[in-house]
Write an enzyme that holds these catalytic residues in place. Structure first.
Site, PDB file in Angstrom:
ATOM      1  N   SER A   1      57.682  -7.907  41.970  1.00  0.00           N
ATOM      2  CA  SER A   1      58.799  -7.064  42.338  1.00  0.00           C
ATOM      3  C   SER A   1      59.769  -7.772  43.252  1.00  0.00           C
ATOM      4  O   SER A   1      59.420  -8.719  43.937  1.00  0.00           O
ATOM      5  CB  SER A   1      58.245  -5.815  43.033  1.00  0.00           C
ATOM      6  OG  SER A   1      59.255  -5.078  43.666  1.00  0.00           O
ATOM      7  N   CYS A   2      61.005  -7.303  43.250  1.00  0.00           N
ATOM      8  CA  CYS A   2      61.997  -7.693  44.244  1.00  0.00           C
ATOM      9  C   CYS A   2      62.567  -6.413  44.845  1.00  0.00           C
ATOM     10  O   CYS A   2      62.304  -5.325  44.351  1.00  0.00           O
ATOM     11  CB  CYS A   2      63.134  -8.492  43.611  1.00  0.00           C
ATOM     12  SG  CYS A   2      62.635  -9.997  42.747  1.00  0.00           S
ATOM     13  N   ASP A   3      63.345  -6.565  45.896  1.00  0.00           N
ATOM     14  CA  ASP A   3      63.988  -5.408  46.517  1.00  0.00           C
ATOM     15  C   ASP A   3      65.401  -5.787  46.920  1.00  0.00           C
ATOM     16  O   ASP A   3      65.624  -6.854  47.499  1.00  0.00           O
ATOM     17  CB  ASP A   3      63.207  -4.948  47.748  1.00  0.00           C
ATOM     18  CG  ASP A   3      61.831  -4.428  47.387  1.00  0.00           C
ATOM     19  OD1 ASP A   3      61.731  -3.246  47.032  1.00  0.00           O
ATOM     20  OD2 ASP A   3      60.856  -5.205  47.457  1.00  0.00           O
TER      21      ASP A   3
END
Length: 425
Positions: free
Chosen positions: A7-9
């Site tokens: 994941s990234c944010d």
């Protein structure tokens, strides 16, 4: 055992969410642990009519003029995880899975769209129309990591300029967008646009009805209609990251600054700063976009893993004057070093690996190994680097308030990087 959430944010704060009259953008790129992220600068260019552009896997027609960009990118690909252009636009992307299947074969990567939007867009909305047009023409797909084991996904994007932000979520060649004009917003590995749709693909609702996902009655909720019935475990695990990011932004709503955004990107308990299994935060970016167009946009990049560690300084880069400064560290993007013999260029792809580490990355890794065996020294260096970063932020604040000349910012970048490398040595 559940899969690690790959994941990234992405985060944005617009006034009144920001303390000052600034738009603040931030992103962590969470990628395979050993993948090298580099910061690369590409100047504005004019291109001959009819010329073609080679992206990561496919060629597309080039436009006649492209903007100057600075990118934080996996060293093996043409596209970027995040970046900014000389028009004051920032873009970051996230992986997503929807009811629309990921089509086999090579097309444009989500990271290619990030770079294309920055090179061709002079505002967040303009960059969005660039991306959606290319998405409809060429589709999205292809291997998303430097490995022969198949791994591909669709994408969501956060596009930001000095005045507004746009969330763009895709499903195959379909898309939907939401405009954000004030307050705080974050995205992660899930669909977030419900009924508040600002723009959409003209066939979006028709496809949903034809597939039996929506009956055509009542409000159309994109997230409900297009989220997969059995989402990958990585999407389920990423929900807590999205929730944690939302809570952190809300805690600082009305007082967000570059320093606050850095603290959010460094947050370990929420998982936003990832260090889990085979994945970690390999690069980070924070941008300050003043509403006052007479003031410069400021961009900070790490180009090294894990912003929470003592050994990562977010070094400042000023778009309008100092894009060329990143050449100090990255004179030649590694994708060009190996030419046609690069494993990403040869068919079949990714059958071997090459050393893509840049000097800052190498120094960072050596220092990290050394400091882990000497916690006392690690703590002391951590405090010194944080103090230097604090001083840097104070000087940038003074530049943006007009207290000191912006001409000093170029020296500030060189001083920050030079100091960091000396500490590593």
């Amino acid at each position: 055992m559940a899969e690690v959430p790959m994941s990234c944010d992405c985060f944005v704060s617009l006034p009144p969410g920001s303390r000052d009259d600034h738009v603040i953008f931030g992103k962590n790129a969470d990628r395979p642990r050993d993948e090298v992220q580099e910061v690369a600068h590409y100047p504005a260019e004019s291109h001959p009519p009819g010329s073609m552009l080679e992206c990561t896997y496919i060629q597309i027609p080039q436009v006649e003029q492209t903007h100057a960009v600075v990118l934080s990118k996996p060293a093996w690909m043409w596209g970027a995880e995040m970046g900014a252009n000389d028009q004051g636009v920032c873009i970051g992307n996230e992986a997503i899975w929807t009811r629309e299947p990921v089509v086999p074969g090579e097309a444009l990567l989500g990271m290619d769209f990030v770079r294309l939007g920055l090179e061709r867009g002079d505002s967040a909305w303009s960059a969005l129309t660039v991306i959606t047009s290319l998405l409809e023409q060429h589709g999205q797909g292809g291997q998303c990591k430097e490995d022969p084991v198949p791994f591909s996904y669709h994408n969501t994007f956060l596009l930001v300029d000095r005045n507004e932000a746009w969330v763009l979520e895709t499903a195959g060649r379909l898309w939907v967008a939401q405009k954000v004009t004030k307050g705080v917003k974050n995205i992660s590995n899930q669909l977030t646009i419900g009924t508040e749709v600002t723009a959409e693909h003209p066939e979006l609702r028709g496809v949903a009805q034809a597939q039996g996902w929506w009956d055509g009655e009542g409000e159309f909720n994109f997230a409900q209609v297009f989220s997969p019935e059995n989402p990958p475990a990585r999407m389920e695990l990423a929900k807590q990251r999205y929730k944690g990011g939302t809570e952190l932004l809300q805690q600082h709503d009305g007082s967000v600054t570059a320093a606050v955004m850095m603290s959010i990107l460094r947050d370990k308990p929420s998982g936003i700063c990832m260090d889990s299994g085979g994945f970690c935060t390999t690069g980070s970016m924070v941008s300050v976009l003043p509403r006052d167009t007479s003031m410069p946009c400021i961009h900070f990049f790490t180009a090294t893993p894990d912003p929470s560690r003592f050994s990562c300084i977010l070094s400042p880069l000023w778009v309008e004057r100092s894009f060329c400064i990143c050449l100090f560290l990255f004179p030649v993007p590694t994708l060009t070093l190996f030419g046609p013999d690069d494993p990403v260029r040869k068919q079949p792809r990714f059958q071997s690996q090459v050393d893509r580490r840049h000097d800052l990355y190498k120094a960072h890794q050596v220092a990290l190994s050394t400091m882990e065996t000497n916690p006392d020294e690690s703590s002391a260096v951590f405090e010194i680097l944080r103090e230097l970063e604090s001083q840097c932020l104070s000087e940038i604040s003074a530049i943006l308030s007009g207290e000191i000349s912006g001409e000093e910012l170029g020296d500030l970048f060189f001083d920050s990087v030079d100091t960091e490398i000396k500490f590593y040595q």
